[in-house]
Design a protein around this motif. Structure first.
Motif, PDB file in Angstrom:
ATOM      1  N   LYS A  17       0.883  -1.110   0.040  1.00 53.75           N
ATOM      2  CA  LYS A  17      -0.013   0.025   0.041  1.00 53.75           C
ATOM      3  C   LYS A  17       0.593   1.286  -0.287  1.00 53.75           C
ATOM      4  CE  LYS A  17      -4.333  -1.651   2.212  1.00 53.75           C
ATOM      5  NZ  LYS A  17      -5.243  -1.677   3.271  1.00 53.75           N
ATOM      6  N   ARG A  18       2.001   1.133   0.914  1.00 47.73           N
ATOM      7  CA  ARG A  18       2.978   2.382   0.898  1.00 47.73           C
ATOM      8  C   ARG A  18       3.505   2.565  -0.554  1.00 47.73           C
ATOM      9  NH1 ARG A  18       3.838   0.505   6.214  1.00 47.73           N
ATOM     10  NH2 ARG A  18       6.107  -0.785   5.480  1.00 47.73           N
ATOM     11  N   GLU A  19       3.705   1.400  -1.209  1.00 46.25           N
ATOM     12  CA  GLU A  19       4.436   1.513  -2.709  1.00 46.25           C
ATOM     13  C   GLU A  19       3.626   1.930  -3.624  1.00 46.25           C
ATOM     14  OE1 GLU A  19       7.707  -2.157  -2.118  1.00 46.25           O
ATOM     15  OE2 GLU A  19       5.760  -2.636  -2.875  1.00 46.25           O
ATOM     16  N   GLY A  20       2.365   2.192  -3.167  1.00 47.69           N
ATOM     17  CA  GLY A  20       1.294   2.579  -4.434  1.00 47.69           C
ATOM     18  C   GLY A  20       0.338   1.854  -5.041  1.00 47.69           C
ATOM     19  N   PHE A  21       0.283   0.461  -4.539  1.00 51.68           N
ATOM     20  CA  PHE A  21      -0.398  -0.601  -4.888  1.00 51.68           C
ATOM     21  C   PHE A  21      -1.954  -0.204  -4.639  1.00 51.68           C
ATOM     22  CE2 PHE A  21       3.542  -3.060  -5.327  1.00 51.68           C
ATOM     23  CZ  PHE A  21       3.229  -3.608  -6.394  1.00 51.68           C
ATOM     24  N   ASN A  22      -2.632  -0.231  -5.817  1.00 56.17           N
ATOM     25  CA  ASN A  22      -4.058  -0.168  -5.718  1.00 56.17           C
ATOM     26  C   ASN A  22      -4.945  -1.487  -5.531  1.00 56.17           C
ATOM     27  OD1 ASN A  22      -6.365   1.397  -5.709  1.00 56.17           O
ATOM     28  ND2 ASN A  22      -6.920   1.250  -7.977  1.00 56.17           N
ATOM     29  N   PHE A  23      -5.239  -1.641  -4.173  1.00 55.00           N
ATOM     30  CA  PHE A  23      -6.067  -2.870  -3.830  1.00 55.00           C
ATOM     31  C   PHE A  23      -7.528  -2.833  -4.392  1.00 55.00           C
ATOM     32  CE2 PHE A  23      -2.084  -3.415  -1.929  1.00 55.00           C
ATOM     33  CZ  PHE A  23      -1.809  -4.724  -1.668  1.00 55.00           C
ATOM     34  N   PRO A  24      -8.109  -3.845  -4.643  1.00 55.77           N
ATOM     35  CA  PRO A  24      -9.745  -3.644  -4.919  1.00 55.77           C
ATOM     36  C   PRO A  24     -10.399  -3.768  -3.481  1.00 55.77           C
ATOM     37  CG  PRO A  24      -8.616  -6.139  -5.128  1.00 55.77           C
ATOM     38  CD  PRO A  24      -7.832  -5.180  -4.851  1.00 55.77           C
ATOM     39  N   THR A  25     -11.836  -3.570  -3.758  1.00 55.37           N
ATOM     40  CA  THR A  25     -12.744  -3.757  -2.881  1.00 55.37           C
ATOM     41  C   THR A  25     -12.853  -4.971  -2.206  1.00 55.37           C
ATOM     42  OG1 THR A  25     -13.814  -1.841  -3.627  1.00 55.37           O
ATOM     43  CG2 THR A  25     -15.130  -3.503  -2.134  1.00 55.37           C
ATOM     44  N   LEU A  26     -12.785  -5.406  -1.064  1.00 59.42           N
ATOM     45  CA  LEU A  26     -12.836  -6.726  -0.500  1.00 59.42           C
ATOM     46  C   LEU A  26     -14.188  -7.316  -0.757  1.00 59.42           C
ATOM     47  CD1 LEU A  26     -11.284  -8.654   1.513  1.00 59.42           C
ATOM     48  CD2 LEU A  26     -12.568  -7.876   3.331  1.00 59.42           C
ATOM     49  N   ARG A  27     -14.470  -8.558  -1.483  1.00 57.93           N
ATOM     50  CA  ARG A  27     -15.456  -9.099  -1.851  1.00 57.93           C
ATOM     51  C   ARG A  27     -16.054  -9.642  -0.474  1.00 57.93           C
ATOM     52  NH1 ARG A  27     -14.308 -13.144  -6.270  1.00 57.93           N
ATOM     53  NH2 ARG A  27     -12.961 -14.140  -4.673  1.00 57.93           N
ATOM     54  N   GLU A  28     -17.210  -9.874  -0.342  1.00 57.65           N
ATOM     55  CA  GLU A  28     -18.060 -10.431   0.824  1.00 57.65           C
ATOM     56  C   GLU A  28     -17.322 -11.961   0.844  1.00 57.65           C
ATOM     57  OE1 GLU A  28     -22.581 -11.884   2.405  1.00 57.65           O
ATOM     58  OE2 GLU A  28     -22.151 -10.887   0.340  1.00 57.65           O
ATOM     59  N   SER A  29     -17.442 -12.853  -0.165  1.00 59.59           N
ATOM     60  CA  SER A  29     -16.713 -14.208   0.173  1.00 59.59           C
ATOM     61  C   SER A  29     -15.533 -14.326   0.761  1.00 59.59           C
ATOM     62  CB  SER A  29     -16.892 -14.808  -1.173  1.00 59.59           C
ATOM     63  OG  SER A  29     -15.890 -14.253  -2.179  1.00 59.59           O
ATOM     64  N   ASP A  30     -14.756 -13.208   0.426  1.00 56.87           N
ATOM     65  CA  ASP A  30     -13.289 -13.306   1.050  1.00 56.87           C
ATOM     66  C   ASP A  30     -13.283 -12.829   2.323  1.00 56.87           C
ATOM     67  OD1 ASP A  30     -11.953 -13.805  -1.445  1.00 56.87           O
ATOM     68  OD2 ASP A  30     -11.993 -11.774  -2.103  1.00 56.87           O
ATOM     69  N   ALA A  31     -14.221 -11.876   2.761  1.00 55.04           N
ATOM     70  CA  ALA A  31     -14.291 -11.358   4.293  1.00 55.04           C
ATOM     71  C   ALA A  31     -14.879 -12.545   4.838  1.00 55.04           C
ATOM     72  CB  ALA A  31     -15.416 -10.329   4.133  1.00 55.04           C
ATOM     73  N   MET A  32     -15.806 -13.436   4.266  1.00 56.77           N
ATOM     74  CA  MET A  32     -16.408 -14.568   5.256  1.00 56.77           C
ATOM     75  C   MET A  32     -15.097 -15.447   5.584  1.00 56.77           C
ATOM     76  SD  MET A  32     -19.761 -15.062   3.086  1.00 56.77           S
ATOM     77  CE  MET A  32     -20.226 -16.569   3.807  1.00 56.77           C
ATOM     78  N   PHE A  33     -14.136 -15.404   4.671  1.00 54.69           N
ATOM     79  CA  PHE A  33     -13.004 -16.406   4.828  1.00 54.69           C
ATOM     80  C   PHE A  33     -12.376 -16.291   6.089  1.00 54.69           C
ATOM     81  CE2 PHE A  33      -8.207 -16.984   3.673  1.00 54.69           C
ATOM     82  CZ  PHE A  33      -8.162 -18.165   4.123  1.00 54.69           C
ATOM     83  N   SER A  34     -12.318 -15.047   6.766  1.00 53.33           N
ATOM     84  CA  SER A  34     -11.902 -14.813   8.091  1.00 53.33           C
ATOM     85  C   SER A  34     -12.246 -15.530   9.177  1.00 53.33           C
ATOM     86  CB  SER A  34     -11.749 -13.194   8.440  1.00 53.33           C
ATOM     87  OG  SER A  34     -13.204 -12.750   8.522  1.00 53.33           O
ATOM     88  N   ALA A  35     -13.633 -15.933   9.071  1.00 52.97           N
ATOM     89  CA  ALA A  35     -14.287 -16.502  10.076  1.00 52.97           C
ATOM     90  C   ALA A  35     -14.607 -17.818   9.798  1.00 52.97           C
ATOM     91  CB  ALA A  35     -15.541 -15.659  10.427  1.00 52.97           C
TER      92      ALA A  35
END
Length: 221
Positions: free
Chosen positions: A136-154
């Motif tokens: 992020k500090r290097e300037g990479f533009n990350f996409p919006t986190l998808r719901e299915s990816d957020a679910m992976f956390s739990a």
């Protein structure tokens, strides 16, 4: 073991074919199964998949990343311990910086962000969050986190449970009565008690797979 790695390599080769238009979920699930069952060592699997990420064919590289993500979501610590390390994450960061294919770069950014979110409270895999912050500090533009990816956390695919009787009807397994695993809860069932199918996007599985009746009802509730 040799036969298992041979089968793994063949499945991986077909699942990441550059001429493939759609994701081959059936083979990807088989790849995950070989790892979860202990037929293929995690280090070997991750190494084999990594080779695909450097393919000159961008479609093969993207599909290799899809396979890697599916293994992360379905094989638990077996794969987490191989991928969630600083050396491996540094390699992905370097690939994102050097690849000439936008679709490969975009997929890498998507996965790093999803994994960092999933492991945000896990000191063991701090390297993933660190790489995300560096990029992020290097300037990479990350996409919006998808719901299915957020679910992976739990939600990470459960470990498979073994047993001599069906977890549902308690019938004894044998030559005639085969055992099947519910991919949602990991329990073992007879064919009749696990005849339903459902997609499990929280585990990265978009194809409908075998689940038990209880999990089917929960999923469709």
């Amino acid at each position: 073991m040799f036969r298992s790695t041979y089968n793994f390599d063949k499945l991986l080769e077909k699942a990441t074919s550059g001429v493939r238009v759609e994701t081959d979920w059936e083979r990807i699930i088989q790849i995950c199964d070989l790892i979860r069952q202990g037929d293929v060592q995690p280090k070997y699997a991750v190494g084999a998949v990594k080779k695909q990420l450097y393919s000159v064919n961008p479609r093969s590289a993207v599909l290799g990343l899809v396979v890697l993500d599916s293994c992360m979501k379905n094989c638990g610590y077996l794969i987490h311990d191989e991928v969630g390390t600083r050396p491996y994450m540094e390699q992905l960061r370097e690939l994102a910086k050097t690849t000439s294919h936008d679709e490969v770069k975009a997929k890498i950014l998507e996965l790093i962000q999803a994994w960092a979110y999933a492991f945000r409270d896990s000191p063991k895999y701090r390297a993933v969050q660190d790489i995300l912050n560096i990029m992020k500090r290097e300037g990479f533009n990350f996409p919006t986190l998808r719901e299915s990816d957020a679910m992976f956390s739990a939600d990470t695919a459960p470990a498979w449970v073994d047993g001599d009787v069906c977890h549902g009807c308690r019938i004894q397994f044998g030559m005639v009565q085969r055992k099947h695993h519910c991919r949602a809860c990991g329990q073992v069932f007879c064919g009749q008690c696990s005849s339903k199918t459902a997609a499990l996007p929280k585990f990265g599985i978009e194809k409908e797979v075998r689940v038990c009746e209880r999990c089917f009802d929960i999923i469709n509730r």
